[in-house]
Design a protein around this motif. Structure first.
Motif, PDB file in Angstrom:
ATOM      1  N   HIS A 119      13.291  17.272 -39.718  1.00 32.50           N
ATOM      2  CA  HIS A 119      13.055  16.974 -38.296  1.00 32.50           C
ATOM      3  C   HIS A 119      13.623  18.087 -37.391  1.00 32.50           C
ATOM      4  O   HIS A 119      13.032  18.448 -36.376  1.00 32.50           O
ATOM      5  CB  HIS A 119      13.721  15.634 -37.986  1.00 32.50           C
ATOM      6  CG  HIS A 119      13.579  15.165 -36.583  1.00 32.50           C
ATOM      7  ND1 HIS A 119      12.486  14.464 -36.138  1.00 32.50           N
ATOM      8  CD2 HIS A 119      14.389  15.307 -35.511  1.00 32.50           C
ATOM      9  CE1 HIS A 119      12.641  14.183 -34.861  1.00 32.50           C
ATOM     10  NE2 HIS A 119      13.791  14.694 -34.443  1.00 32.50           N
ATOM     11  N   HIS A 123      11.905  20.536 -34.448  1.00 35.85           N
ATOM     12  CA  HIS A 123      12.359  20.917 -33.103  1.00 35.85           C
ATOM     13  C   HIS A 123      12.519  22.441 -33.002  1.00 35.85           C
ATOM     14  O   HIS A 123      12.140  23.048 -32.008  1.00 35.85           O
ATOM     15  CB  HIS A 123      13.712  20.266 -32.790  1.00 35.85           C
ATOM     16  CG  HIS A 123      13.622  18.829 -32.363  1.00 35.85           C
ATOM     17  ND1 HIS A 123      12.868  18.417 -31.284  1.00 35.85           N
ATOM     18  CD2 HIS A 123      14.222  17.707 -32.855  1.00 35.85           C
ATOM     19  CE1 HIS A 123      13.000  17.103 -31.138  1.00 35.85           C
ATOM     20  NE2 HIS A 123      13.808  16.646 -32.079  1.00 35.85           N
ATOM     21  N   SER A 143      19.694  17.137 -29.076  1.00 36.17           N
ATOM     22  CA  SER A 143      18.923  15.900 -29.236  1.00 36.17           C
ATOM     23  C   SER A 143      19.882  14.711 -29.271  1.00 36.17           C
ATOM     24  O   SER A 143      21.063  14.847 -28.959  1.00 36.17           O
ATOM     25  CB  SER A 143      18.095  15.974 -30.521  1.00 36.17           C
ATOM     26  OG  SER A 143      18.949  15.927 -31.632  1.00 36.17           O
ATOM     27  N   ASP A 313      10.868  13.392 -29.466  1.00 36.36           N
ATOM     28  CA  ASP A 313      10.282  13.331 -30.807  1.00 36.36           C
ATOM     29  C   ASP A 313       8.770  13.156 -30.755  1.00 36.36           C
ATOM     30  O   ASP A 313       8.244  12.353 -29.978  1.00 36.36           O
ATOM     31  CB  ASP A 313      10.936  12.181 -31.586  1.00 36.36           C
ATOM     32  CG  ASP A 313      12.364  12.544 -31.947  1.00 36.36           C
ATOM     33  OD1 ASP A 313      12.732  13.725 -31.797  1.00 36.36           O
ATOM     34  OD2 ASP A 313      13.102  11.640 -32.378  1.00 36.36           O
TER      35      ASP A 313
END
Ligand code: KG4
Ligand code: ZN
Length: 358
Positions: A119, A123, A143, A313
């Motif tokens: 993940h 980003h 985040s 997200d």
């Protein structure tokens, strides 16, 4: 003409159920054929934070519909794709498993390659969706679960320069929103109400501002917000002043720590002209963007902020990371499992808990 690579991406690591179909275009950036995000704000609102079991259940209820919609909008059938990418970590295992399993099932049943995406790499590479960007670049990843400075040397090649030693920045925003009862989701609410306040009213601590390189700390700041909040109960004006002062303190910390990170980046890469990419949900914050753009003028580097729809997200960034890995032949088999912790720089020291030396 070379075939343009097309991927289906799936994201369920936290509280967004998302699917997207992305195709590489002639400019080396992305054609967004679809980008569907279903947020679970209503599910978690009354708890003021993400409840893992509720999030997993909502993913299960929505995922098939979301993938179906992403495919329909894209007007591309699964057979025309080059592969399937789904987030494999870091995140909540019960949530990750939903997207990961359905991604694997689609890949196996259509005989397509499967890629389990980090993940954070999603980003990290997200600005490439809109703009071709040269390696190496400096990344400030902010985040809900992570706060890091990294040198992005290439796909899959990261060097961590600094990280938070306690709370993530998004977490600090979310906790402040909860303490001050500003609403959910926290970060955006703090930003909204801070506009009504005096940012210089409260003097709040700036933990480890002058030590520990570009590592960061926000726990002491959160505790100070809690302490001050008890003195201003019921006084809205002071509440907004506190939100504004909190955000202003964050900006002072980010200004100083980014300055240190820029110096380290220049020393390590010998690259004077480079880009600072600010990515992750908190990168949506306008005051943070302005603050870091001011620093970029002072220190003569460029800044790049992903479009707001790619800060929070989304599955477009997961499909995009999948495409980049596919091009480097980094294909996974379907045994890849969900991981709650998965640092981008495998050699970076773990900075939390006992034994921490600053
Ligand atoms: O990247 P993201 O969507 O999910 C994670 O990977 O964690 O980031 C979510 C975080 C949340 O903590 C949220 O409060 C924060 O991003 N956020 C903001 C803003 N919009 C979202 N923080 C500050 N200002 C904002 N405008
Ligand atoms: Zn994220």
């Amino acid at each position: 003409m070379a075939k343009k690579i097309t991927f289906l991406g799936i994201e369920t690591s936290c509280d967004e159920t998302a699917a997207a179909v992305i195709r590489e275009n002639d400019k080396g950036t992305a054609e967004i054929l679809s980008n569907v995000v279903s947020s679970q704000i209503e599910e978690h609102k009354k708890f003021g934070g993400v409840v893992p079991e509720l999030a997993a259940r909502a993913h299960l209820e929505n995922i098939e519909f979301i993938i179906d919609r992403a495919l329909k909008e894209s007007k591309i059938s699964i057979n025309e794709m080059d592969g399937v990418a789904a987030t494999a970590g870091p995140g909540l295992i019960v949530c990750l498993t939903v997207g990961l399993n359905i991604g694997k099932a689609i890949a196996v049943s259509s005989d397509k390659p499967f890629i389990g995406v980090n993940h954070l790499e999603g980003h990290a590479l997200s600005p490439g969706l809109e703009k071709k960007i040269e390696f190496p670049y400096l990344l400030l990843l902010i985040s809900g679960g992570h706060t890091q400075f990294l040198i992005v040397k290439d796909v899959n090649e990261y060097e961590q320069l600094g990280t938070t030693i306690d709370d993530a920045l998004g977490e600090a925003f979310d906790k402040t929103a909860k303490i001050l009862n500003l609403g959910y989701p926290g970060g955006a609410c703090v930003e909204k109400f801070a506009k009504l306040g005096d940012k210089n009213f409260f003097k709040l601590p700036e933990p480890i501002i002058n030590k520990a390189g570009c590592n960061l700390s926000f726990a002491g700041l959160k505790t100070a917000v809690l302490r001050e909040s008890k003195k201003i109960y019921g006084k809205d004006k002071l509440k907004y002043d506190l939100a504004a002062s909190f955000q202003n303190t964050i900006n002072k910390i980010l200004y100083k720590k980014t300055k240190v990170a820029v110096e380290e980046f220049r020393k390590k890469t010998r690259k004077e002209n480079f880009q600072l990419v600010v990515a992750g949900g908190v990168a949506a914050n306008e005051t943070i963007r302005k603050n870091l753009s001011n620093l970029s003028n002072e220190m003569n580097f460029k800044t790049l902020y992903p479009d707001l729809k790619f800060c929070g997200d989304n599955a477009a960034m997961i499909a995009w990371a999948g495409i980049q890995r596919f091009k480097k032949n980094m294909i996974d088999n379907v045994n890849v499992s969900a991981k709650s912790r998965w640092p981008l720089d495998k050699n970076a020291p773990y900075m939390k808990g006992p034994g921490l030396k600053l």
